[in-house]
Design a protein around this motif. Structure first.
Motif, PDB file in Angstrom:
ATOM      1  N   GLU A 129      16.369  78.994  18.354  1.00  0.00           N
ATOM      2  CA  GLU A 129      15.049  79.618  18.302  1.00  0.00           C
ATOM      3  C   GLU A 129      13.942  78.597  18.543  1.00  0.00           C
ATOM      4  OE1 GLU A 129      14.431  82.732  18.159  1.00  0.00           O
ATOM      5  OE2 GLU A 129      16.314  83.616  17.515  1.00  0.00           O
ATOM      6  N   ALA A 152       9.247  82.179  22.444  1.00  0.00           N
ATOM      7  CA  ALA A 152       8.548  82.842  21.352  1.00  0.00           C
ATOM      8  C   ALA A 152       8.618  84.353  21.529  1.00  0.00           C
ATOM      9  CB  ALA A 152       7.102  82.377  21.290  1.00  0.00           C
ATOM     10  N   ASP A 182      14.628  87.014  20.374  1.00  0.00           N
ATOM     11  CA  ASP A 182      15.754  86.706  19.489  1.00  0.00           C
ATOM     12  C   ASP A 182      16.764  85.875  20.277  1.00  0.00           C
ATOM     13  OD1 ASP A 182      17.746  86.616  17.601  1.00  0.00           O
ATOM     14  OD2 ASP A 182      18.325  88.727  17.808  1.00  0.00           O
ATOM     15  N   ASP A 183      16.502  84.580  20.385  1.00  0.00           N
ATOM     16  CA  ASP A 183      17.282  83.716  21.269  1.00  0.00           C
ATOM     17  C   ASP A 183      18.736  83.564  20.845  1.00  0.00           C
ATOM     18  OD1 ASP A 183      15.077  82.582  23.135  1.00  0.00           O
ATOM     19  OD2 ASP A 183      14.269  82.304  21.123  1.00  0.00           O
ATOM     20  N   VAL A 221      13.964  87.673  15.056  1.00  0.00           N
ATOM     21  CA  VAL A 221      13.179  86.960  16.069  1.00  0.00           C
ATOM     22  C   VAL A 221      12.528  85.715  15.476  1.00  0.00           C
ATOM     23  CG1 VAL A 221      11.187  87.133  17.617  1.00  0.00           C
ATOM     24  CG2 VAL A 221      12.745  89.080  17.350  1.00  0.00           C
ATOM     25  N   ASP A 222      12.681  84.591  16.181  1.00  0.00           N
ATOM     26  CA  ASP A 222      11.994  83.343  15.832  1.00  0.00           C
ATOM     27  C   ASP A 222      12.274  82.870  14.409  1.00  0.00           C
ATOM     28  OD1 ASP A 222      10.943  83.376  18.372  1.00  0.00           O
ATOM     29  OD2 ASP A 222       8.986  84.176  17.767  1.00  0.00           O
ATOM     30  N   ASP A 223      13.524  82.946  13.994  1.00  0.00           N
ATOM     31  CA  ASP A 223      13.898  82.422  12.669  1.00  0.00           C
ATOM     32  C   ASP A 223      14.151  80.916  12.788  1.00  0.00           C
ATOM     33  OD1 ASP A 223      16.073  83.380  14.263  1.00  0.00           O
ATOM     34  OD2 ASP A 223      17.436  83.200  12.564  1.00  0.00           O
ATOM     35  N   ILE A 224      13.067  80.189  12.900  1.00  0.00           N
ATOM     36  CA  ILE A 224      13.140  78.745  13.156  1.00  0.00           C
ATOM     37  C   ILE A 224      13.454  77.966  11.890  1.00  0.00           C
ATOM     38  CG2 ILE A 224      11.812  76.722  13.910  1.00  0.00           C
ATOM     39  CD1 ILE A 224      10.263  78.630  15.778  1.00  0.00           C
ATOM     40  N   ASN A 259      10.020  84.599   9.397  1.00  0.00           N
ATOM     41  CA  ASN A 259       8.984  83.838   8.704  1.00  0.00           C
ATOM     42  C   ASN A 259       9.276  83.741   7.206  1.00  0.00           C
ATOM     43  OD1 ASN A 259       6.702  82.506   7.878  1.00  0.00           O
ATOM     44  ND2 ASN A 259       5.337  84.258   8.116  1.00  0.00           N
TER      45      ASN A 259
END
Length: 544
Positions: free
Chosen positions: A176, A181, A184-185, A191-194, A208
């Protein structure tokens, strides 16, 4: 039930309480919602049928074969459970329970971290400590300060991943982080769970996990605030990767469906240590199964024992008392080695103690604060587990638990209150069994004494007794039986100069009181005009 286990907060942070009798309130649950595990795999066709037969399907957890259903709130919970458990496709049905929050580095605030390095300094409430009453971190840091290969999942209210003492030790999801951005990579549905994920709205998780309460950030600082960086505090593990797994909201509460997804997320992302400073609800088979999956993955599940002064042996608190091999339950101890007045205990179900009173750590917004609770104790042990995993990467979660328990240090304040003693990081890393506690009266000489209250005692009692052991420099009274109305009916101990040394209340069977200097002890017993209990029997005095 409670959640955050700090500051006696559902899966309040640390406050874990289960009904001890049939008159106690039902465990807290989301009104009208139930977790249903199905016997057969979920399909779109089966969902259509089940929504008609079981109720509105709010959410689906396909990899666990679970659906979350919502029923009319006027229905009686026990009736719904009994009725739907007879459905041929239902394997498990339970309420959607609520949980609540209940090295010598150059970091300038190390002196305030008595749990890491206790030299007898006063805590944030100006209570003087006893030197050495800590987790022995300083000696441990000469051996190991942690590794970026170890991931600790803080399952809590989230983490302030921008905090200056935490940002360099945050776990990142590389797919991610390096992806697009809004996409959902990694294909996990989030989505974007970095830096982790949030399951506060369990049916719509986000990427987030930013802390909007402060509890998870406080726990994270104790576990892994960046060490030897010349600023702020230091965690037990100077180097580690902290994964923010949020399912508790800004109010400190969360639901069972969120907890299930949070634990499975942490397990799937490779967390070796799962830190859990929350509790509440009743027994949940689906929650137990989620913990079992973490065990199968080789992780350790560290859990706060709870903040209700409860005996977890007789009145289980969840998740701390689940009978899963990798669960390690932690009580709170103060800077003088006494179990905290609020801490849950249990000779078999609570494993070790750790610093949990007036613990200084990071909080949201880049600042610091001092909090108390078993929520604060569990992160000390989670940080220790991170050190152990760094030092011996092949150990399983169960092996780490066994090591931490076997090398815990015997202290008088935990005898009879936990299976082990004070968690000791150096002894853990060196696999050394600590010696007996020389300050524990159980290791002193004893003389027979016979002092008792009436059984039961009367209302508005006021009695005084004296015990003298000629030639003693310290005396500790042994209470074979002690049962008074907690906080209202008290035993106070005074020395020869009239100085009050200790106050005891509640249940304290089979325990030594705080030692009194000198050969003389005055015992004062008072009660109010309401509940009358057994009272107490003093049968011997230890001395040295």
């Amino acid at each position: 039930m409670k959640g955050l286990i700090g500051r006696a907060a559902l899966a309040t942070l640390g406050a874990l309480m289960v009904a001890a009798n049939v008159f106690a309130a039902e465990p807290e649950a989301v009104p009208g919602e139930f977790i249903v595990k199905l016997k057969s795999p979920i399909s779109s066709q089966s969902l259509s049928v089940l929504s008609t037969e079981l109720g509105y399907i709010k959410d689906v957890i396909p990899n666990q074969n679970i659906i979350v259903i919502k029923r009319p709130m006027f229905e009686i919970q026990s009736t719904v459970v009994k009725s739907l458990s007879e459905h041929p496709d239902v394997d498990i049905i339970e309420p959607n329970f609520i949980y609540r929050i209940s090295k010598t580095p150059n970091d300038p605030m190390l002196g305030q971290l008595w749990g890491m390095k206790n030299i007898g300094q006063p805590d944030s409430q100006k209570k003087d400590g006893i030197a050495g009453m800590d987790i022995n971190a300083e000696k441990a840091w000469d051996i190991q300060t942690g590794s970026r290969d170890v991931i600790v999942a803080v399952i809590d209210t989230g983490v302030d991943f921008n905090h200056p003492d935490l940002k360099d030790n945050m776990w990142t999801n590389e797919a991610e982080l390096k992806g697009q951005a809004g996409v959902d990579d990694d294909g996990n549905g989030i989505v974007d769970d970095i830096y982790g994920a949030s399951f506060v709205n369990a049916n719509a998780p986000t990427g987030n996990p930013l802390d909007d309460h402060g509890h998870g950030t406080h726990c994270s600082g104790t576990i892994g605030a960046k060490g030897d960086d010349g600023k702020g505090i230091v965690g037990v593990a100077w180097n580690v990767r902290i994964m923010g797994v949020k399912f508790l909201s800004a109010s400190g509460s969360g639901s069972l469906d969120g907890a299930l997804k949070a634990i499975d997320y942490a397990t799937s992302k490779g967390a070796k240590v799962l830190s859990n400073s929350w509790g509440g609800g009743g027994y949940s088979e689906t929650l137990k199964q989620a913990i079992e999956r973490s065990n199968a993955a080789g992780a350790i599940f560290v859990a706060a024992a709870g903040n209700e002064s409860n005996n977890n042996d007789s009145s289980p608190t969840y998740p701390a008392t689940y009978d899963v091999p990798n669960v390690l339950s932690v009580a709170a101890v103060d800077n003088r080695g006494q179990i905290a007045s609020f801490s849950n205990y249990g000779k078999t179900k609570v494993h070790v103690g750790a610093p949990g009173v007036n613990v200084y750590s990071s909080v949201k917004g880049g600042t610091y604060d001092s909090w108390s609770g078993t929520s604060m104790a569990a992160p000390h042990v989670s940080g220790m587990a991170a050190l152990l995993a760094s030092n011996e990467p092949t150990l399983t979660g169960v092996q780490m638990k066994d090591r931490i328990l076997a090398t815990s240090r015997p202290i008088a304040g935990l005898r009879g209150k936990a299976k082990g003693g004070m968690a000791d990081a150096w002894a853990m890393l060196t696999n050394t069994t600590p010696p007996p506690d020389a300050n524990d009266p159980i290791n002193w000489q004893t003389v027979a004494v016979s002092v008792s209250s009436p059984h039961p005692y009367k209302e508005k009692s006021s009695m005084e007794f004296e015990v003298r052991v000629p030639g003693a420099k310290q005396v500790a009274l042994y209470f074979e039986k002690f049962d008074t109305e907690r906080e209202y009916d008290k035993v106070e101990l005074f020395d020869a100069n009239g100085k009050k040394v200790a106050t005891m209340s509640g249940k304290n069977d089979d325990s030594f009181a705080t030692p009194v200097d000198g050969e003389y002890v005055k015992i004062k017993f008072t009660s109010d005009d309401s509940v009358n209990r057994y009272g107490f029997d003093i049968t011997k005095a230890a001395w040295r």
